[in-house]
Scaffold this motif. Structure first.
Motif, PDB file in Angstrom:
ATOM      1  N   GLU A   1      -7.328   5.469  -3.323  1.00  0.00           N
ATOM      2  CA  GLU A   1      -8.546   6.333  -2.944  1.00  0.00           C
ATOM      3  C   GLU A   1      -8.730   6.178  -1.576  1.00  0.00           C
ATOM      4  N   ILE A   2      -8.258   7.124  -0.740  1.00  0.00           N
ATOM      5  CA  ILE A   2      -8.607   6.974   0.761  1.00  0.00           C
ATOM      6  C   ILE A   2     -10.315   7.202   1.263  1.00  0.00           C
ATOM      7  N   LYS A   3     -10.828   7.791   0.502  1.00  0.00           N
ATOM      8  CA  LYS A   3     -12.308   7.951   0.670  1.00  0.00           C
ATOM      9  C   LYS A   3     -13.192   6.680   0.410  1.00  0.00           C
ATOM     10  N   SER A   4     -12.729   6.096  -0.541  1.00  0.00           N
ATOM     11  CA  SER A   4     -13.654   4.691  -0.940  1.00  0.00           C
ATOM     12  C   SER A   4     -13.000   3.571   0.144  1.00  0.00           C
ATOM     13  N   ALA A   5     -11.673   3.776   0.521  1.00  0.00           N
ATOM     14  CA  ALA A   5     -11.073   2.755   1.358  1.00  0.00           C
ATOM     15  C   ALA A   5     -11.719   2.789   2.648  1.00  0.00           C
ATOM     16  N   SER A   6     -11.916   3.981   3.327  1.00  0.00           N
ATOM     17  CA  SER A   6     -12.590   4.352   4.359  1.00  0.00           C
ATOM     18  C   SER A   6     -14.123   3.709   4.509  1.00  0.00           C
ATOM     19  N   TYR A   7     -14.763   3.816   3.546  1.00  0.00           N
ATOM     20  CA  TYR A   7     -16.245   3.156   3.291  1.00  0.00           C
ATOM     21  C   TYR A   7     -16.082   1.696   3.718  1.00  0.00           C
ATOM     22  N   PHE A   8     -15.171   1.083   3.116  1.00  0.00           N
ATOM     23  CA  PHE A   8     -14.874  -0.460   3.254  1.00  0.00           C
ATOM     24  C   PHE A   8     -14.451  -0.823   4.631  1.00  0.00           C
ATOM     25  N   ALA A   9     -13.265  -0.092   4.899  1.00  0.00           N
ATOM     26  CA  ALA A   9     -12.335  -0.330   6.010  1.00  0.00           C
ATOM     27  C   ALA A   9     -13.111  -0.446   7.465  1.00  0.00           C
ATOM     28  N   ILE A  10     -14.178   0.678   7.521  1.00  0.00           N
ATOM     29  CA  ILE A  10     -14.616   0.624   9.065  1.00  0.00           C
ATOM     30  C   ILE A  10     -15.575  -0.258   9.386  1.00  0.00           C
ATOM     31  N   PRO A  11     -16.446  -0.625   8.352  1.00  0.00           N
ATOM     32  CA  PRO A  11     -17.401  -1.695   8.603  1.00  0.00           C
ATOM     33  C   PRO A  11     -16.822  -3.163   8.562  1.00  0.00           C
TER      34      PRO A  11
ATOM     35  N   ALA B   1       0.861  -1.174   0.107  1.00  0.00           N
ATOM     36  CA  ALA B   1       0.120  -0.012  -0.075  1.00  0.00           C
ATOM     37  C   ALA B   1       0.879   1.329  -0.038  1.00  0.00           C
ATOM     38  N   VAL B   2       1.978   1.187   0.708  1.00  0.00           N
ATOM     39  CA  VAL B   2       2.978   2.277   0.836  1.00  0.00           C
ATOM     40  C   VAL B   2       3.446   2.587  -0.476  1.00  0.00           C
ATOM     41  N   ARG B   3       3.804   1.347  -1.261  1.00  0.00           N
ATOM     42  CA  ARG B   3       4.405   1.678  -2.708  1.00  0.00           C
ATOM     43  C   ARG B   3       3.234   2.275  -3.842  1.00  0.00           C
ATOM     44  N   HIS B   4       2.087   1.614  -3.432  1.00  0.00           N
ATOM     45  CA  HIS B   4       1.079   2.306  -4.566  1.00  0.00           C
ATOM     46  C   HIS B   4       0.574   3.633  -3.977  1.00  0.00           C
ATOM     47  N   TYR B   5       0.598   3.934  -2.968  1.00  0.00           N
ATOM     48  CA  TYR B   5       0.364   5.350  -2.486  1.00  0.00           C
ATOM     49  C   TYR B   5       1.464   6.518  -3.014  1.00  0.00           C
ATOM     50  N   LYS B   6       2.672   5.892  -3.140  1.00  0.00           N
ATOM     51  CA  LYS B   6       3.783   6.784  -3.868  1.00  0.00           C
ATOM     52  C   LYS B   6       3.466   6.819  -5.077  1.00  0.00           C
ATOM     53  N   MET B   7       2.623   5.859  -5.772  1.00  0.00           N
ATOM     54  CA  MET B   7       2.457   6.008  -7.166  1.00  0.00           C
ATOM     55  C   MET B   7       0.981   6.488  -7.673  1.00  0.00           C
ATOM     56  N   GLY B   8       0.398   7.195  -6.542  1.00  0.00           N
ATOM     57  CA  GLY B   8      -0.919   7.695  -6.682  1.00  0.00           C
ATOM     58  C   GLY B   8      -1.982   6.830  -6.906  1.00  0.00           C
TER      59      GLY B   8
ATOM     60  N   LYS C   1      -5.519  -0.514 -11.668  1.00  0.00           N
ATOM     61  CA  LYS C   1      -4.446  -0.078 -10.628  1.00  0.00           C
ATOM     62  C   LYS C   1      -4.707   0.560  -9.367  1.00  0.00           C
ATOM     63  N   GLN C   2      -5.722   1.641  -9.518  1.00  0.00           N
ATOM     64  CA  GLN C   2      -6.347   2.144  -8.175  1.00  0.00           C
ATOM     65  C   GLN C   2      -6.739   1.080  -7.506  1.00  0.00           C
ATOM     66  N   ALA C   3      -7.791   0.230  -7.923  1.00  0.00           N
ATOM     67  CA  ALA C   3      -8.394  -0.888  -7.082  1.00  0.00           C
ATOM     68  C   ALA C   3      -7.524  -1.788  -6.269  1.00  0.00           C
ATOM     69  N   VAL C   4      -6.301  -2.158  -7.335  1.00  0.00           N
ATOM     70  CA  VAL C   4      -5.299  -2.814  -6.427  1.00  0.00           C
ATOM     71  C   VAL C   4      -4.666  -2.102  -5.439  1.00  0.00           C
ATOM     72  N   GLY C   5      -4.057  -0.921  -5.730  1.00  0.00           N
ATOM     73  CA  GLY C   5      -3.687  -0.123  -4.416  1.00  0.00           C
ATOM     74  C   GLY C   5      -4.742   0.005  -3.264  1.00  0.00           C
ATOM     75  N   THR C   6      -5.701   0.537  -3.465  1.00  0.00           N
ATOM     76  CA  THR C   6      -6.692   0.568  -2.462  1.00  0.00           C
ATOM     77  C   THR C   6      -7.064  -0.749  -1.675  1.00  0.00           C
ATOM     78  N   SER C   7      -7.116  -1.625  -2.655  1.00  0.00           N
ATOM     79  CA  SER C   7      -7.499  -3.113  -1.898  1.00  0.00           C
ATOM     80  C   SER C   7      -6.250  -3.330  -0.980  1.00  0.00           C
ATOM     81  N   LEU C   8      -5.062  -3.265  -1.290  1.00  0.00           N
ATOM     82  CA  LEU C   8      -3.768  -3.452  -0.440  1.00  0.00           C
ATOM     83  C   LEU C   8      -3.890  -2.762   0.963  1.00  0.00           C
ATOM     84  N   LEU C   9      -4.482  -1.448   0.817  1.00  0.00           N
ATOM     85  CA  LEU C   9      -4.524  -0.538   1.983  1.00  0.00           C
ATOM     86  C   LEU C   9      -5.481  -1.038   2.976  1.00  0.00           C
ATOM     87  N   ILE C  10      -6.868  -1.601   2.502  1.00  0.00           N
ATOM     88  CA  ILE C  10      -8.089  -2.201   3.070  1.00  0.00           C
ATOM     89  C   ILE C  10      -7.422  -3.492   3.812  1.00  0.00           C
TER      90      ILE C  10
END
Length: 261
Positions: free
Chosen positions: A68-78, A58-65, A180-189
């Motif tokens: 998507e933090i907002k969409s990740a939060s919808y997923f991560a909290i519940p 996730a750190v690597r993908h964050y650096k690559m842009g 690519k965004q889905a992959v990075g955000t998935s790793l964060l979640i």
């Protein structure tokens, strides 16, 4: 078998780096069948290994842009809420052996592995089928993301699996992301859920071999750097069906092994 297990651990990270999921599908079978870890403990170990590996990615993908933090939060909290309920309340109440009358009983370990194999078969279908094109003009659908996030938390809680096979399609269709965004955000979640789930087990007093855990996580971490590098050169979406067929075969094998042993 342990040498093979360490080699296989590399592919946990490669899968996470390339397609944003699948690593946790490999982790529990590797721990159980190659390292002979008890299935329940393997779910705890999987949370740490997959969580730490996904966090690196996730750190690597964050650096690559690619996050998507907002969409990740919808997923991560519940998903975190349902994960903690499962691991701190429900899982602790499942007995070691469940008896059906006086002539038949089934162990908790067998239940975990059979359910995990069913999950693998479900995941393989998600990977093998062809994804439809995403309509970029459509709005993000938070209710769907929250609902699937809660389901992912239940899966992660019971089986130690990150649920990338559900997260990726949800981000593609309900958050309207590029692959690519889905992959990075998935790793964060996955990293967020898994590490907090592992922390919950630590607080519950689960005894662990941290030297072993860190060695597997280190090898998987190398794999995710390889997978992230390859993702710049290879379209992970094209590799998903191949990996899906492998996961399908492994799922069928585990069911056959558990039911005949």
């Amino acid at each position: 078998m342990e040498v093979l297990g360490y080699f296989a651990s590399l592919f946990i990270g490669i899968s996470l780096g390339l397609i944003g999921g699948g690593g946790s599908i490999l982790t529990v079978p590797i721990l159980v069948y190659l390292f002979h870890v008890n299935p329940k403990l393997a779910t705890t170990y999987s949370l740490f290994i997959v969580g730490l590996t996904a966090a690196f990615g996730a750190v690597r993908h964050y650096k690559m842009g690619n996050i998507e933090i907002k969409s990740a939060s919808y997923f991560a909290i519940p998903s975190l809420m349902t994960l903690l309920v499962v691991r701190k309340v429900i899982l602790l109440r499942i007995p070691e052996t469940i008896a059906f009358g006086t002539s038949f009983s089934i162990s908790r370990s067998m239940i975990i592995m059979v359910l995990f194999a069913v999950l693998m078969i479900m995941a393989s279908y998600s990977m093998i089928r062809t994804q439809k094109a995403v309509v970029k003009e459509a709005k993000v659908e938070p209710i769907q993301l929250i609902t699937i996030g809660a389901i992912v938390g239940i899966i992660t809680g019971f089986l130690g699996a990150g649920g990338g096979f559900l997260i990726i399609p949800a981000l593609l269709f309900f958050a309207r992301m590029k692959m690519k965004q889905a992959v990075g955000t998935s790793l964060l979640i996955i990293g967020f859920n898994s590490l907090f789930g592992f922390l919950g087990d630590v607080l519950n007093g689960v005894a662990m071999d941290y030297t072993f855990l860190l060695s597997i996580a280190f090898i998987a971490g190398i794999g995710i750097f390889i997978g992230t590098f390859l993702s710049k050169k290879i379209d992970g979406a094209k590799l998903k069906p191949i990996f899906g067929w492998f996961v399908l075969i492994m799922g069928i094998y585990i069911i056959a092994k558990e039911l005949t042993s």
